[in-house]
Design a protein around this motif. Sequence first.
Motif, short mmCIF file in Angstrom:
data_model
loop_
_atom_site.label_atom_id
_atom_site.label_comp_id
_atom_site.label_asym_id
_atom_site.label_seq_id
_atom_site.Cartn_x
_atom_site.Cartn_y
_atom_site.Cartn_z
N LEU A 1 -2.13 -6.06 -14.32
CA LEU A 1 -0.79 -6.55 -14.03
C LEU A 1 -0.63 -6.77 -12.53
O LEU A 1 -1.04 -5.92 -11.73
CB LEU A 1 0.26 -5.55 -14.52
CG LEU A 1 0.17 -5.11 -15.99
CD1 LEU A 1 1.28 -4.13 -16.31
CD2 LEU A 1 0.20 -6.32 -16.92
N GLY A 2 0.00 -7.88 -12.16
CA GLY A 2 0.26 -8.17 -10.75
C GLY A 2 1.52 -7.49 -10.26
O GLY A 2 2.15 -6.71 -10.98
N ASP A 3 1.92 -7.80 -9.01
CA ASP A 3 3.05 -7.08 -8.42
C ASP A 3 4.39 -7.43 -9.07
O ASP A 3 5.38 -6.73 -8.85
CB ASP A 3 3.11 -7.31 -6.90
CG ASP A 3 3.18 -8.79 -6.53
OD1 ASP A 3 3.34 -9.64 -7.44
OD2 ASP A 3 3.08 -9.09 -5.33
N ASP A 4 4.44 -8.49 -9.90
CA ASP A 4 5.67 -8.79 -10.63
C ASP A 4 5.60 -8.37 -12.09
O ASP A 4 6.49 -8.67 -12.89
CB ASP A 4 5.99 -10.29 -10.54
CG ASP A 4 4.91 -11.16 -11.19
OD1 ASP A 4 3.87 -10.60 -11.62
OD2 ASP A 4 5.11 -12.39 -11.26
N GLY A 5 4.53 -7.68 -12.47
CA GLY A 5 4.38 -7.17 -13.83
C GLY A 5 3.73 -8.13 -14.81
O GLY A 5 3.50 -7.77 -15.97
N ASP B 1 6.06 1.41 -13.32
CA ASP B 1 6.90 1.14 -12.16
C ASP B 1 6.39 -0.14 -11.45
O ASP B 1 5.75 -0.09 -10.42
CB ASP B 1 6.96 2.33 -11.20
CG ASP B 1 5.58 2.79 -10.74
OD1 ASP B 1 4.61 2.59 -11.50
OD2 ASP B 1 5.48 3.33 -9.63
N THR B 2 6.75 -1.27 -12.06
CA THR B 2 6.25 -2.57 -11.64
C THR B 2 6.37 -2.80 -10.13
O THR B 2 7.43 -2.59 -9.54
CB THR B 2 7.00 -3.69 -12.37
OG1 THR B 2 6.84 -3.50 -13.78
CG2 THR B 2 6.46 -5.06 -11.98
N GLY B 3 5.26 -3.23 -9.54
CA GLY B 3 5.25 -3.57 -8.12
C GLY B 3 5.02 -2.39 -7.20
O GLY B 3 4.61 -2.57 -6.06
N GLU B 4 5.27 -1.17 -7.68
CA GLU B 4 5.03 0.04 -6.89
C GLU B 4 3.73 0.70 -7.35
O GLU B 4 2.87 1.04 -6.55
CB GLU B 4 6.19 1.02 -7.04
CG GLU B 4 7.51 0.49 -6.49
CD GLU B 4 7.49 0.37 -4.97
OE1 GLU B 4 6.80 1.20 -4.32
OE2 GLU B 4 8.14 -0.54 -4.44
N TYR B 5 3.67 0.93 -8.65
CA TYR B 5 2.51 1.50 -9.31
C TYR B 5 2.13 2.88 -8.78
O TYR B 5 0.96 3.26 -8.79
CB TYR B 5 1.31 0.52 -9.24
CG TYR B 5 1.61 -0.80 -9.92
CD1 TYR B 5 2.18 -0.84 -11.19
CD2 TYR B 5 1.34 -2.00 -9.28
CE1 TYR B 5 2.46 -2.05 -11.80
CE2 TYR B 5 1.62 -3.22 -9.91
CZ TYR B 5 2.18 -3.23 -11.16
OH TYR B 5 2.47 -4.44 -11.78
N GLY C 1 -6.99 3.18 4.56
CA GLY C 1 -6.15 2.17 5.20
C GLY C 1 -5.90 0.94 4.34
O GLY C 1 -5.64 -0.15 4.86
N ALA C 2 -5.98 1.10 3.01
CA ALA C 2 -5.92 -0.05 2.10
C ALA C 2 -4.52 -0.60 1.87
O ALA C 2 -4.37 -1.71 1.34
CB ALA C 2 -6.54 0.33 0.76
N GLY C 3 -3.47 0.13 2.25
CA GLY C 3 -2.11 -0.38 2.10
C GLY C 3 -1.56 -0.24 0.69
O GLY C 3 -2.06 0.54 -0.13
N GLY C 4 -0.51 -1.04 0.42
CA GLY C 4 0.22 -0.92 -0.84
C GLY C 4 -0.60 -1.29 -2.06
O GLY C 4 -1.65 -1.92 -1.99
N ARG C 5 -0.02 -0.93 -3.24
CA ARG C 5 -0.65 -1.20 -4.53
C ARG C 5 -0.11 -2.52 -5.08
O ARG C 5 1.11 -2.65 -5.29
CB ARG C 5 -0.38 -0.05 -5.50
CG ARG C 5 -0.81 1.30 -4.89
CD ARG C 5 -0.49 2.46 -5.83
NE ARG C 5 -0.83 3.74 -5.20
CZ ARG C 5 -0.91 4.91 -5.82
NH1 ARG C 5 -0.68 4.99 -7.13
NH2 ARG C 5 -1.22 6.00 -5.16
#
Length: 203
Positions: free
Chosen positions: A65-69, A112-116, A192-196
Motif C-alpha cells: 500500500l502506498g502513502d494514500d492507502g 494507519d494509512t500514510g503513517e504506518y 536515516g531513512a526518513g518517513g514510512r
Amino acid sequence: MSRALALASTVATFSILFACSQQASTAQEEEAAPSEPAGEEIEIAPDTTGNESLPSMMRATGDLLGDDGSTIGSINMIEGPNGIVMEVSVDEGGLEPGWHAIHFHQTGDCSDTGEYKESGGHVGKSEGGHGLLNPDGPEPGDLPNLYAFEDGSVHYETFTDIISISDVLDDDGGAIIIHEGRDDHLTQPIGGAGGRVACSVVQ
C-alpha cells in the motif's frame, strides 16, 4: 544331372536359406525394439521415490500500500534451506524515483494509512544494532536498499539469511515497510531513512 544344373540348384538353395535367415533376424530386432507412434512424445512418469532430501519451502505474500492507502504493488517471499528470497514489484508512479530503505517490521498492521507506525519497529530490533554495516548488527529486519526507476516502478529481488519467515509471521503477524529515503546501514535507529511511505501486511 549335369554339373551346371547341380551348381544352379545349390546356389538357389543357398539363396533361399540366406533370405530366411535375414527375415528371422529382422523379426527378432523388431520384437526387441518396441515401435513408437510417429510424431508422439514419450511421456516420462513422475518421480514417485519420495525423495525427502528436497526441502519444503515456506511462502508469504502481501499487497503493498502506498502513502494514500491504494495498492501500488506486491511482495512475494519464499524460504529455502539457506534463507529467504524476496521479490518486490511496484507499479509506475508507486514511489518517488531514487533509493529507498526497506525493512521487516514487527506487526502485521498497515491500518494507519500514510503513517504506518502501527507496524512497530524492526523485527529483532536491538539497541544500537541497526545496520548491515554495523559492527554490533545487523538486526534481523535489515535489508539492502531498493531503487525506484524514473517512472516510480520497482523490480527488486533480494536475499537474507538472518531471518526466517516464521520470525516475521509470529502471533501478531509482520509487515514490510518502505521508507522515503535510503538506509545508510549504520545510523541509529533506522539508517536515516526518513518517513514510512509504503506498507504491506505479509501472510
